[in-house]
Design a protein around this motif. Structure first.
Motif, PDB file in Angstrom:
ATOM      1  N   PRO A 144       0.807  -1.227   0.000  1.00 33.35           N
ATOM      2  CA  PRO A 144       0.000   0.000   0.000  1.00 33.35           C
ATOM      3  C   PRO A 144       0.837   1.272   0.000  1.00 33.35           C
ATOM      4  CG  PRO A 144      -0.905  -1.590   1.544  1.00 33.35           C
ATOM      5  CD  PRO A 144       0.404  -2.154   1.072  1.00 33.35           C
ATOM      6  N   ALA A 145       1.950   1.262   0.734  1.00 33.95           N
ATOM      7  CA  ALA A 145       2.802   2.456   0.771  1.00 33.95           C
ATOM      8  C   ALA A 145       3.397   2.743  -0.602  1.00 33.95           C
ATOM      9  CB  ALA A 145       3.910   2.265   1.805  1.00 33.95           C
ATOM     10  N   LEU A 146       3.888   1.713  -1.260  1.00 34.69           N
ATOM     11  CA  LEU A 146       4.489   1.899  -2.583  1.00 34.69           C
ATOM     12  C   LEU A 146       3.452   2.330  -3.615  1.00 34.69           C
ATOM     13  CD1 LEU A 146       6.877  -1.190  -2.737  1.00 34.69           C
ATOM     14  CD2 LEU A 146       7.588   1.181  -3.003  1.00 34.69           C
ATOM     15  N   PHE A 147       2.370   1.580  -3.702  1.00 36.85           N
ATOM     16  CA  PHE A 147       1.396   1.812  -4.771  1.00 36.85           C
ATOM     17  C   PHE A 147       0.578   3.079  -4.548  1.00 36.85           C
ATOM     18  CE2 PHE A 147       2.286  -2.628  -5.630  1.00 36.85           C
ATOM     19  CZ  PHE A 147       2.239  -2.676  -7.017  1.00 36.85           C
ATOM     20  N   ASN A 148       0.196   3.348  -3.305  1.00 31.92           N
ATOM     21  CA  ASN A 148      -0.637   4.523  -3.059  1.00 31.92           C
ATOM     22  C   ASN A 148       0.090   5.800  -3.451  1.00 31.92           C
ATOM     23  OD1 ASN A 148      -2.867   6.014  -2.205  1.00 31.92           O
ATOM     24  ND2 ASN A 148      -2.091   6.199  -0.121  1.00 31.92           N
ATOM     25  N   TYR A 149       1.364   5.873  -3.127  1.00 31.50           N
ATOM     26  CA  TYR A 149       2.123   7.067  -3.491  1.00 31.50           C
ATOM     27  C   TYR A 149       2.461   7.085  -4.979  1.00 31.50           C
ATOM     28  CZ  TYR A 149       2.948   9.118   1.104  1.00 31.50           C
ATOM     29  OH  TYR A 149       2.792   9.755   2.303  1.00 31.50           O
ATOM     30  N   ALA A 150       3.049   6.010  -5.468  1.00 37.18           N
ATOM     31  CA  ALA A 150       3.559   6.024  -6.840  1.00 37.18           C
ATOM     32  C   ALA A 150       2.449   6.251  -7.857  1.00 37.18           C
ATOM     33  CB  ALA A 150       4.294   4.717  -7.133  1.00 37.18           C
ATOM     34  N   GLY A 210       7.806   5.158  -3.033  1.00 35.59           N
ATOM     35  CA  GLY A 210       6.634   5.377  -3.872  1.00 35.59           C
ATOM     36  C   GLY A 210       6.457   6.838  -4.244  1.00 35.59           C
ATOM     37  N   LEU A 211       6.699   7.731  -3.285  1.00 43.65           N
ATOM     38  CA  LEU A 211       6.572   9.165  -3.562  1.00 43.65           C
ATOM     39  C   LEU A 211       7.579   9.605  -4.618  1.00 43.65           C
ATOM     40  CD1 LEU A 211       5.410  11.949  -2.995  1.00 43.65           C
ATOM     41  CD2 LEU A 211       6.915  12.117  -0.998  1.00 43.65           C
ATOM     42  N   LEU A 212       8.803   9.132  -4.505  1.00 39.87           N
ATOM     43  CA  LEU A 212       9.818   9.485  -5.499  1.00 39.87           C
ATOM     44  C   LEU A 212       9.430   8.956  -6.879  1.00 39.87           C
ATOM     45  CD1 LEU A 212      12.547  10.733  -6.168  1.00 39.87           C
ATOM     46  CD2 LEU A 212      13.633   8.573  -5.507  1.00 39.87           C
ATOM     47  N   MET A 213       8.915   7.733  -6.928  1.00 37.79           N
ATOM     48  CA  MET A 213       8.459   7.184  -8.207  1.00 37.79           C
ATOM     49  C   MET A 213       7.329   8.026  -8.786  1.00 37.79           C
ATOM     50  SD  MET A 213       8.374   3.076  -7.660  1.00 37.79           S
ATOM     51  CE  MET A 213       9.872   2.109  -7.511  1.00 37.79           C
ATOM     52  N   GLY A 214       6.397   8.423  -7.928  1.00 35.68           N
ATOM     53  CA  GLY A 214       5.280   9.224  -8.395  1.00 35.68           C
ATOM     54  C   GLY A 214       5.713  10.561  -8.960  1.00 35.68           C
ATOM     55  N   LEU A 215       6.800  11.113  -8.420  1.00 36.74           N
ATOM     56  CA  LEU A 215       7.308  12.397  -8.903  1.00 36.74           C
ATOM     57  C   LEU A 215       8.153  12.259 -10.166  1.00 36.74           C
ATOM     58  CD1 LEU A 215       8.355  14.044  -5.505  1.00 36.74           C
ATOM     59  CD2 LEU A 215       6.367  14.621  -6.919  1.00 36.74           C
ATOM     60  N   CYS A 216       8.552  11.032 -10.478  1.00 29.66           N
ATOM     61  CA  CYS A 216       9.452  10.821 -11.615  1.00 29.66           C
ATOM     62  C   CYS A 216       8.796  10.107 -12.794  1.00 29.66           C
ATOM     63  CB  CYS A 216      10.674  10.002 -11.177  1.00 29.66           C
ATOM     64  SG  CYS A 216      11.736  10.822  -9.971  1.00 29.66           S
ATOM     65  N   TYR A 231      13.009  16.050  -2.235  1.00 31.58           N
ATOM     66  CA  TYR A 231      12.984  17.519  -2.173  1.00 31.58           C
ATOM     67  C   TYR A 231      13.599  18.109  -3.437  1.00 31.58           C
ATOM     68  CZ  TYR A 231      13.905  22.280  -0.612  1.00 31.58           C
ATOM     69  OH  TYR A 231      13.956  23.649  -0.521  1.00 31.58           O
ATOM     70  N   TRP A 232      14.717  17.557  -3.870  1.00 31.40           N
ATOM     71  CA  TRP A 232      15.364  18.039  -5.097  1.00 31.40           C
ATOM     72  C   TRP A 232      14.453  17.860  -6.305  1.00 31.40           C
ATOM     73  CZ3 TRP A 232      16.630  14.900  -9.319  1.00 31.40           C
ATOM     74  CH2 TRP A 232      17.358  15.536 -10.336  1.00 31.40           C
ATOM     75  N   ARG A 233      13.825  16.693  -6.391  1.00 31.56           N
ATOM     76  CA  ARG A 233      12.943  16.420  -7.527  1.00 31.56           C
ATOM     77  C   ARG A 233      11.720  17.340  -7.510  1.00 31.56           C
ATOM     78  NH1 ARG A 233      12.190  15.452 -12.685  1.00 31.56           N
ATOM     79  NH2 ARG A 233      10.196  14.427 -13.111  1.00 31.56           N
TER      80      ARG A 233
END
Length: 245
Positions: A65-71, A150-156, A237-239
């Motif tokens: 859930p953490a990976l998929f919900n964010y990404a 997941g958040l980083l994946m979602g931003l990329c 943060y950089w992304r």
């Protein structure tokens, strides 16, 4: 409106949106349970195996859930312009991030409770009350690194690529960390790879609660995860700053 009200409302709305998406929560909740029924109950040859597989599949299930919900959600919100709208709105963007972590924790908690009940009733897993409580707490807190991944994946990633890429990361990472097959049964090369994966250190902290870890210093596992989170936060943060330009 108080800031706490904003965080609460955003969290509840995000949870409601996931609840209205059975394609997300049903596989996330049932997949680890089915795995545990097969390998922790049907092919269970000892109580120790049931305990070991309970922890392993709880780690595996709660990472999801953490990976998929964010990404997937962040990538979709970026593609549809919702992330831009939230960024320029009066609502603090941190409320958006916290809300998704809250939703992930709720579903992760449901997965843990389903596995705990199944293990106690059908696999003859008998833990002390403090072990159940400590294991539950460690499993929940330990999902933070995977939320950040997941958040980083979602931003990329694009909204179309995100689900596939998450699976390409999630499933091999789980296998290489010994969550499907006990780490001691894997080749030496795989073990060395596991030492560099957050899922391995996460599972070792959880296994330590019931005494089935490999015996390494728990502080090393904890420090690795803290350092891993710190690096990810810096990269995120950089992304995000790049996207804001």
């Amino acid at each position: 409106m108080l800031n706490s009200d904003i965080y609460l409302k955003e969290s509840l709305y995000d949870l409601l949106s996931l609840w209205r998406t059975p394609a997300f929560f049903l596989p996330a909740m049932l997949f680890p349970l089915v795995f545990y029924v097969f390998f922790g109950i049907v092919f269970n040859f000892s109580a120790a195996q049931g305990e070991y597989m309970l922890v392993s599949y709880a780690c595996f299930g709660m990472m999801g859930p953490a990976l998929f919900n964010y990404a997937t959600a962040v990538a979709s919100d970026r593609a549809q312009g919702w992330l831009t709208l939230k960024r320029i709105s009066p609502m603090p963007l941190s409320a958006y991030v916290v809300a998704k972590f809250f939703s992930s924790l709720v579903f992760a908690a449901c997965i843990a409770l389903m596995l705990f009940i199944t293990a106690a009733l059908f696999a003859d897993v008998q833990l002390l009350l403090w072990q159940w409580a400590t294991l539950f707490t460690v499993l929940l807190i330990g999902t933070l690194p995977f939320a950040l991944i997941g958040l980083l994946m979602g931003l990329c990633l694009s909204d179309k690529a995100a689900p596939a890429v998450v699976n390409l990361v999630y499933l091999p990472m789980a296998f290489l960390s010994g969550l499907w097959v006990p780490i001691q049964f894997l080749p030496d090369t795989v073990r060395y790879i596991a030492y560099g994966l957050p899922s391995y250190h996460y599972s070792q902290l959880a296994h330590a609660v019931i005494g089935t870890n490999q015996g390494h210093n728990l502080w090393l596992h904890g420090l690795y995860l803290v350092a891993f989170c710190g690096v990810l936060i810096a990269v995120i943060y950089w992304r995000y700053q790049r996207l804001s330009r």
